[in-house]
Design a protein around this motif. Structure first.
Motif, PDB file in Angstrom:
ATOM      1  N   ASP A   1       0.799  -1.222   0.000  1.00  0.00           N
ATOM      2  CA  ASP A   1       0.000   0.000   0.000  1.00  0.00           C
ATOM      3  C   ASP A   1       0.835   1.277   0.000  1.00  0.00           C
ATOM      4  N   VAL A   2       2.094   1.205  -0.379  1.00  0.00           N
ATOM      5  CA  VAL A   2       2.995   2.361  -0.335  1.00  0.00           C
ATOM      6  C   VAL A   2       2.707   3.288  -1.515  1.00  0.00           C
ATOM      7  N   GLU A   3       2.502   4.569  -1.229  1.00  0.00           N
ATOM      8  CA  GLU A   3       2.265   5.582  -2.256  1.00  0.00           C
ATOM      9  C   GLU A   3       3.534   6.345  -2.605  1.00  0.00           C
ATOM     10  N   GLU A   4       4.445   6.489  -1.646  1.00  0.00           N
ATOM     11  CA  GLU A   4       5.689   7.217  -1.865  1.00  0.00           C
ATOM     12  C   GLU A   4       6.722   6.683  -0.877  1.00  0.00           C
ATOM     13  N   TYR A   5       7.987   6.696  -1.296  1.00  0.00           N
ATOM     14  CA  TYR A   5       9.048   6.265  -0.375  1.00  0.00           C
ATOM     15  C   TYR A   5      10.280   7.121  -0.565  1.00  0.00           C
ATOM     16  N   CYS A   6      11.135   7.134   0.459  1.00  0.00           N
ATOM     17  CA  CYS A   6      12.448   7.763   0.386  1.00  0.00           C
ATOM     18  C   CYS A   6      13.406   6.859   1.158  1.00  0.00           C
ATOM     19  N   ILE A   7      14.359   6.285   0.468  1.00  0.00           N
ATOM     20  CA  ILE A   7      15.287   5.342   1.081  1.00  0.00           C
ATOM     21  C   ILE A   7      16.264   6.056   2.009  1.00  0.00           C
ATOM     22  N   SER A   8      16.833   7.187   1.565  1.00  0.00           N
ATOM     23  CA  SER A   8      17.849   7.873   2.369  1.00  0.00           C
ATOM     24  C   SER A   8      17.269   8.470   3.649  1.00  0.00           C
ATOM     25  N   GLU A   9      16.020   8.932   3.600  1.00  0.00           N
ATOM     26  CA  GLU A   9      15.389   9.505   4.793  1.00  0.00           C
ATOM     27  C   GLU A   9      14.639   8.454   5.610  1.00  0.00           C
ATOM     28  N   ARG A  10      14.571   7.228   5.098  1.00  0.00           N
ATOM     29  CA  ARG A  10      14.009   6.059   5.795  1.00  0.00           C
ATOM     30  C   ARG A  10      12.531   6.227   6.157  1.00  0.00           C
ATOM     31  N   TRP A  11      11.671   6.535   5.153  1.00  0.00           N
ATOM     32  CA  TRP A  11      10.240   6.624   5.390  1.00  0.00           C
ATOM     33  C   TRP A  11       9.446   6.191   4.162  1.00  0.00           C
ATOM     34  N   VAL A  12       8.196   5.814   4.402  1.00  0.00           N
ATOM     35  CA  VAL A  12       7.223   5.544   3.348  1.00  0.00           C
ATOM     36  C   VAL A  12       5.933   6.264   3.710  1.00  0.00           C
ATOM     37  N   LYS A  13       5.139   6.590   2.707  1.00  0.00           N
ATOM     38  CA  LYS A  13       3.826   7.186   2.936  1.00  0.00           C
ATOM     39  C   LYS A  13       2.772   6.198   2.469  1.00  0.00           C
ATOM     40  N   VAL A  14       1.786   5.973   3.344  1.00  0.00           N
ATOM     41  CA  VAL A  14       0.690   5.055   3.051  1.00  0.00           C
ATOM     42  C   VAL A  14      -0.627   5.755   3.342  1.00  0.00           C
ATOM     43  N   PRO A  15      -1.727   5.339   2.689  1.00  0.00           N
ATOM     44  CA  PRO A  15      -3.024   5.956   2.968  1.00  0.00           C
ATOM     45  C   PRO A  15      -3.451   5.712   4.416  1.00  0.00           C
ATOM     46  N   ALA A  16      -4.085   6.729   5.004  1.00  0.00           N
ATOM     47  CA  ALA A  16      -4.569   6.632   6.387  1.00  0.00           C
ATOM     48  C   ALA A  16      -6.028   6.186   6.365  1.00  0.00           C
ATOM     49  N   GLY A  17      -6.243   4.916   6.158  1.00  0.00           N
ATOM     50  CA  GLY A  17      -7.612   4.385   6.127  1.00  0.00           C
ATOM     51  C   GLY A  17      -8.382   4.895   4.928  1.00  0.00           C
ATOM     52  N   LYS A  18      -9.659   5.230   5.140  1.00  0.00           N
ATOM     53  CA  LYS A  18     -10.507   5.706   4.046  1.00  0.00           C
ATOM     54  C   LYS A  18     -10.649   7.223   4.045  1.00  0.00           C
ATOM     55  N   ALA A  19      -9.901   7.911   4.884  1.00  0.00           N
ATOM     56  CA  ALA A  19     -10.000   9.360   4.995  1.00  0.00           C
ATOM     57  C   ALA A  19      -9.505  10.041   3.715  1.00  0.00           C
TER      58      ALA A  19
END
Length: 91
Positions: free
Chosen positions: A52-70
């Motif tokens: 469910d990953v929409e965006e990632y950044c390897i060097s900053e060590r994070w991913v963005k995923v949808p927050a439920g149905k909001a």
């Protein structure tokens, strides 16, 4: 008896673009690279594969995923940022 050796087709890894440090599935984002999405991309966060990953950044060590149905006021899903060890790979 002579053997004919046919040239081997190029490996699949050779025709794939390198995965960038930061990538987004949103075509409006400056981090969206259409050539990468011609192939299936997988993401691991803390050694667990996520679908469910929409965006990632390897060097900053994070991913963005949808927050439920909001949804936001423009109808796009709200995103939350999860932090940890990020790995991107072609499936």
């Amino acid at each position: 008896m002579t053997e004919t050796t046919e040239p081997t087709p190029p490996t699949q890894a050779a025709d794939r673009p390198a995965l960038p440090d930061r990538l987004s599935v949103d075509p409006r984002s400056p981090h969206h690279i259409a050539a990468v999405f011609e192939h299936e991309v997988g993401i691991r966060l803390n050694d667990k594969e996520r679908n469910d990953v929409e965006e990632y950044c390897i060097s900053e060590r994070w991913v963005k995923v949808p927050a439920g149905k909001a949804l936001d006021r423009k109808g796009h899903p709200l995103m939350i940022k999860l932090k940890g060890k990020v790995e991107a790979f072609y499936k």
